[in-house]
Design a protein around this motif. Structure first.
Motif, PDB file in Angstrom:
ATOM      1  N   ASP A 169       0.833  -1.202   0.000  1.00 56.68           N
ATOM      2  CA  ASP A 169       0.000   0.000   0.000  1.00 56.68           C
ATOM      3  C   ASP A 169       0.868   1.253   0.000  1.00 56.68           C
ATOM      4  O   ASP A 169       0.499   2.268  -0.586  1.00 56.68           O
ATOM      5  N   LEU A 170       2.021   1.161   0.660  1.00 56.47           N
ATOM      6  CA  LEU A 170       2.908   2.326   0.777  1.00 56.47           C
ATOM      7  C   LEU A 170       4.350   1.847   0.859  1.00 56.47           C
ATOM      8  O   LEU A 170       4.676   0.940   1.628  1.00 56.47           O
ATOM      9  N   TYR A 171       5.218   2.470   0.060  1.00 56.34           N
ATOM     10  CA  TYR A 171       6.652   2.148   0.064  1.00 56.34           C
ATOM     11  C   TYR A 171       7.416   3.450   0.296  1.00 56.34           C
ATOM     12  O   TYR A 171       7.210   4.435  -0.413  1.00 56.34           O
ATOM     13  N   LEU A 172       8.273   3.440   1.302  1.00 57.46           N
ATOM     14  CA  LEU A 172       9.002   4.643   1.703  1.00 57.46           C
ATOM     15  C   LEU A 172      10.496   4.494   1.434  1.00 57.46           C
ATOM     16  O   LEU A 172      11.045   3.397   1.556  1.00 57.46           O
ATOM     17  N   VAL A 173      11.159   5.605   1.127  1.00 54.88           N
ATOM     18  CA  VAL A 173      12.624   5.653   1.161  1.00 54.88           C
ATOM     19  C   VAL A 173      12.999   5.793   2.641  1.00 54.88           C
ATOM     20  O   VAL A 173      12.680   6.799   3.271  1.00 54.88           O
ATOM     21  N   HIS A 174      13.655   4.772   3.201  1.00 61.96           N
ATOM     22  CA  HIS A 174      13.816   4.681   4.662  1.00 61.96           C
ATOM     23  C   HIS A 174      14.644   5.834   5.236  1.00 61.96           C
ATOM     24  O   HIS A 174      14.342   6.343   6.315  1.00 61.96           O
ATOM     25  N   TRP A 175      15.717   6.214   4.539  1.00 63.47           N
ATOM     26  CA  TRP A 175      16.573   7.345   4.951  1.00 63.47           C
ATOM     27  C   TRP A 175      16.994   8.096   3.693  1.00 63.47           C
ATOM     28  O   TRP A 175      17.040   7.504   2.614  1.00 63.47           O
ATOM     29  N   PRO A 176      17.350   9.375   3.821  1.00 65.02           N
ATOM     30  CA  PRO A 176      17.747  10.131   2.633  1.00 65.02           C
ATOM     31  C   PRO A 176      19.185   9.861   2.189  1.00 65.02           C
ATOM     32  O   PRO A 176      19.689  10.527   1.297  1.00 65.02           O
ATOM     33  N   PHE A 177      19.845   8.900   2.823  1.00 59.91           N
ATOM     34  CA  PHE A 177      21.233   8.595   2.442  1.00 59.91           C
ATOM     35  C   PHE A 177      21.395   7.121   2.102  1.00 59.91           C
ATOM     36  O   PHE A 177      20.607   6.272   2.523  1.00 59.91           O
ATOM     37  N   ALA A 178      22.466   6.842   1.325  1.00 57.68           N
ATOM     38  CA  ALA A 178      22.713   5.486   0.842  1.00 57.68           C
ATOM     39  C   ALA A 178      23.981   4.905   1.471  1.00 57.68           C
ATOM     40  O   ALA A 178      24.893   5.632   1.861  1.00 57.68           O
ATOM     41  N   PHE A 179      23.998   3.575   1.557  1.00 54.90           N
ATOM     42  CA  PHE A 179      25.167   2.828   2.018  1.00 54.90           C
ATOM     43  C   PHE A 179      25.726   2.001   0.860  1.00 54.90           C
ATOM     44  O   PHE A 179      25.011   1.717  -0.114  1.00 54.90           O
ATOM     45  N   GLN A 180      26.974   1.586   1.034  1.00 50.52           N
ATOM     46  CA  GLN A 180      27.634   0.732   0.037  1.00 50.52           C
ATOM     47  C   GLN A 180      26.765  -0.485  -0.298  1.00 50.52           C
ATOM     48  O   GLN A 180      26.256  -1.163   0.589  1.00 50.52           O
ATOM     49  N   GLU A 181      26.643  -0.744  -1.588  1.00 54.99           N
ATOM     50  CA  GLU A 181      25.745  -1.793  -2.059  1.00 54.99           C
ATOM     51  C   GLU A 181      26.434  -3.158  -2.076  1.00 54.99           C
ATOM     52  O   GLU A 181      27.645  -3.252  -2.090  1.00 54.99           O
ATOM     53  N   GLY A 182      25.589  -4.186  -2.107  1.00 50.36           N
ATOM     54  CA  GLY A 182      26.063  -5.506  -2.484  1.00 50.36           C
ATOM     55  C   GLY A 182      26.524  -6.445  -1.383  1.00 50.36           C
ATOM     56  O   GLY A 182      26.853  -7.587  -1.648  1.00 50.36           O
ATOM     57  N   GLY A 183      26.543  -5.987  -0.153  1.00 49.89           N
ATOM     58  CA  GLY A 183      26.975  -6.884   0.916  1.00 49.89           C
ATOM     59  C   GLY A 183      26.042  -6.789   2.103  1.00 49.89           C
ATOM     60  O   GLY A 183      24.837  -6.975   1.979  1.00 49.89           O
ATOM     61  N   LEU A 242      23.720  -5.321   5.098  1.00 54.86           N
ATOM     62  CA  LEU A 242      22.768  -4.214   5.183  1.00 54.86           C
ATOM     63  C   LEU A 242      23.350  -3.050   5.981  1.00 54.86           C
ATOM     64  O   LEU A 242      22.892  -1.913   5.862  1.00 54.86           O
ATOM     65  N   MET A 243      24.350  -3.343   6.805  1.00 54.90           N
ATOM     66  CA  MET A 243      24.999  -2.321   7.644  1.00 54.90           C
ATOM     67  C   MET A 243      26.501  -2.329   7.358  1.00 54.90           C
ATOM     68  O   MET A 243      27.316  -2.696   8.215  1.00 54.90           O
ATOM     69  N   PRO A 244      26.910  -1.923   6.150  1.00 51.17           N
ATOM     70  CA  PRO A 244      28.332  -2.011   5.775  1.00 51.17           C
ATOM     71  C   PRO A 244      29.194  -1.018   6.570  1.00 51.17           C
ATOM     72  O   PRO A 244      28.915   0.180   6.596  1.00 51.17           O
ATOM     73  N   LYS A 245      30.222  -1.531   7.232  1.00 50.06           N
ATOM     74  CA  LYS A 245      31.081  -0.675   8.054  1.00 50.06           C
ATOM     75  C   LYS A 245      32.547  -0.899   7.716  1.00 50.06           C
ATOM     76  O   LYS A 245      32.935  -1.994   7.298  1.00 50.06           O
ATOM     77  N   ASP A 246      33.356   0.144   7.923  1.00 51.55           N
ATOM     78  CA  ASP A 246      34.798   0.039   7.685  1.00 51.55           C
ATOM     79  C   ASP A 246      35.508  -0.447   8.949  1.00 51.55           C
ATOM     80  O   ASP A 246      34.870  -0.769   9.955  1.00 51.55           O
ATOM     81  N   GLU A 247      36.832  -0.448   8.898  1.00 56.10           N
ATOM     82  CA  GLU A 247      37.611  -0.977  10.030  1.00 56.10           C
ATOM     83  C   GLU A 247      37.480  -0.109  11.282  1.00 56.10           C
ATOM     84  O   GLU A 247      37.781  -0.555  12.396  1.00 56.10           O
ATOM     85  N   ASN A 248      37.000   1.125  11.114  1.00 58.72           N
ATOM     86  CA  ASN A 248      36.789   2.019  12.269  1.00 58.72           C
ATOM     87  C   ASN A 248      35.343   1.998  12.754  1.00 58.72           C
ATOM     88  O   ASN A 248      34.915   2.875  13.511  1.00 58.72           O
ATOM     89  N   ASP A 249      34.572   1.017  12.279  1.00 56.07           N
ATOM     90  CA  ASP A 249      33.177   0.847  12.675  1.00 56.07           C
ATOM     91  C   ASP A 249      32.290   2.002  12.199  1.00 56.07           C
ATOM     92  O   ASP A 249      31.271   2.313  12.809  1.00 56.07           O
ATOM     93  N   LYS A 250      32.692   2.647  11.097  1.00 54.69           N
ATOM     94  CA  LYS A 250      31.888   3.715  10.504  1.00 54.69           C
ATOM     95  C   LYS A 250      31.141   3.158   9.290  1.00 54.69           C
ATOM     96  O   LYS A 250      31.688   2.352   8.531  1.00 54.69           O
ATOM     97  N   PHE A 251      29.906   3.619   9.107  1.00 57.55           N
ATOM     98  CA  PHE A 251      29.154   3.182   7.933  1.00 57.55           C
ATOM     99  C   PHE A 251      29.859   3.608   6.652  1.00 57.55           C
ATOM    100  O   PHE A 251      30.387   4.730   6.566  1.00 57.55           O
ATOM    101  N   ILE A 252      29.852   2.707   5.664  1.00 59.13           N
ATOM    102  CA  ILE A 252      30.469   3.013   4.370  1.00 59.13           C
ATOM    103  C   ILE A 252      29.372   3.593   3.470  1.00 59.13           C
ATOM    104  O   ILE A 252      28.410   2.903   3.135  1.00 59.13           O
ATOM    105  N   PRO A 253      29.501   4.880   3.120  1.00 57.45           N
ATOM    106  CA  PRO A 253      28.429   5.509   2.335  1.00 57.45           C
ATOM    107  C   PRO A 253      28.490   5.133   0.859  1.00 57.45           C
ATOM    108  O   PRO A 253      29.497   4.619   0.373  1.00 57.45           O
ATOM    109  N   SER A 254      27.394   5.398   0.167  1.00 55.64           N
ATOM    110  CA  SER A 254      27.355   5.311  -1.291  1.00 55.64           C
ATOM    111  C   SER A 254      26.867   6.662  -1.783  1.00 55.64           C
ATOM    112  O   SER A 254      25.986   7.258  -1.185  1.00 55.64           O
TER     113      SER A 254
END
Length: 312
Positions: free
Chosen positions: A107-121, A123-135
């Motif tokens: 019935d309704l589909y939302l864009v969950h957040w206005p920002f993107a993360f690295q694709e393909g792996g 759902l919560m892609p993080k680097d070695e410093n525990d920071k989200f990897i953006p796209s």
């Protein structure tokens, strides 16, 4: 019977729903949703990232099979996750959700957040410093494919979640299908009056998540959980209701659609037993005065498109 509000595409949107984020341990969510449907909930809010859509779908399927509801009776919302923002991945995201839910359309589909993360792996892609990897995907490109999802019949309506006023306006400036909803955190300690007014002026309904202030999350020394707030408890006593019922009634009169969650059967009942009383203008004003700009959800704050660094 749950009342509804008209969305800007003329669809009826039930004015209270069941949130399914952390709505129970694995295996419990199906029972929670079944019970919610039995007691009258007709609006279920979910998301791919909650990783429980198979259970939500199983509950809906069971209640349709039992004849409790037909598909048209239930309003189902889901959300496109941050790793699916690339235009070529949006369809993959909604089709995964539909497959997990066992539904032909949302019935309704939302864009969950206005920002993107690295694709393909993850759902919560993080680097070695525990920071989200953006796209580096612009959500305007994502929005174009959200509109295609409507044209293809995969969802009836599309909207936004966690977008600030500037980000909403950017979407409106290019949209051929307007967002019908912006889902944001909203409770007495973060009443979002300015963003609600902004959305209302543009025909966008606000859905309120964490409407009870996520009682376990707000832990500031001078901030009791909203449910324990003396003013809210005083108003609750006056109406012979619970503090939770006062908050949900406040949020509806405040112009939002709250989506409380609970795995407790009695609280699920209480949370929709809010249509037999009204808060006075004085009571509304006294709850408005509790606002202290306290936010429960501060996810991925270091992303350059993090939405809550501006006033509203």
């Amino acid at each position: 019977m749950i009342l509804t509000v008209k969305l800007n595409d003329n669809l009826d949107f039930p004015i209270i729903g069941l949130g399914t984020y952390n709505a129970g341990k694995e295996g419990e969510v199906e029972e929670v949703v079944k019970h919610a449907i039995d007691i009258g909930y007709r609006h279920i809010d979910g998301a791919l990232v909650y990783e429980n859509e198979k259970e939500v779908g199983a509950a809906i399927k069971a209640k349709i099979a039992e004849g409790v509801i037909m598909r048209d009776d239930i309003f189902v919302t889901s959300k496109l996750w941050n790793t699916y923002h690339k235009p070529e991945l949006v369809m993959q995201g909604i089709k995964k959700t539909l497959s997990d839910l066992g539904l032909e359309y949302l019935d309704l589909y939302l864009v969950h957040w206005p920002f993107a993360f690295q694709e393909g792996g993850s759902l919560m892609p993080k680097d070695e410093n525990d920071k989200f990897i953006p796209s580096d995907v612009d959500y305007l490109d994502t929005w174009k494919v959200m509109e295609e999802c409507v044209k293809l019949g995969l969802t009836k309506s599309v909207g936004l979640s966690n977008f600030n006023s500037e980000q909403i306006q950017r979407v409106l400036d290019v949209a051929t299908i307007k967002p019908v909803v912006n889902q944001i955190e909203c409770h007495p300690y973060l009443n979002q009056s300015k963003l609600i007014a902004f959305c209302k002026e543009r025909g966008i309904v606000v859905t309120a998540y964490s409407p009870l202030g996520s009682p376990n999350s707000i832990a500031m020394a001078d901030t009791p959980a909203p449910l324990k707030d003396p003013k809210l408890q005083e108003i609750a006593k006056e109406h012979e209701k619970t503090a939770a019922q006062i908050i949900l009634r406040y949020l509806i009169q405040h112009g939002t659609v709250p989506i409380p969650k609970s795995s407790n059967k009695e609280r699920l009942k209480e949370n929709i037993d809010i249509f037999n009383f009204k808060l006075s203008p004085q009571e509304m004003a006294s709850i408005d005065a509790l606002d202290r700009n306290v936010r429960v959800c501060t996810f991925a704050e270091d992303h350059k498109l993090y939405p809550f660094n501006i006033e509203f």
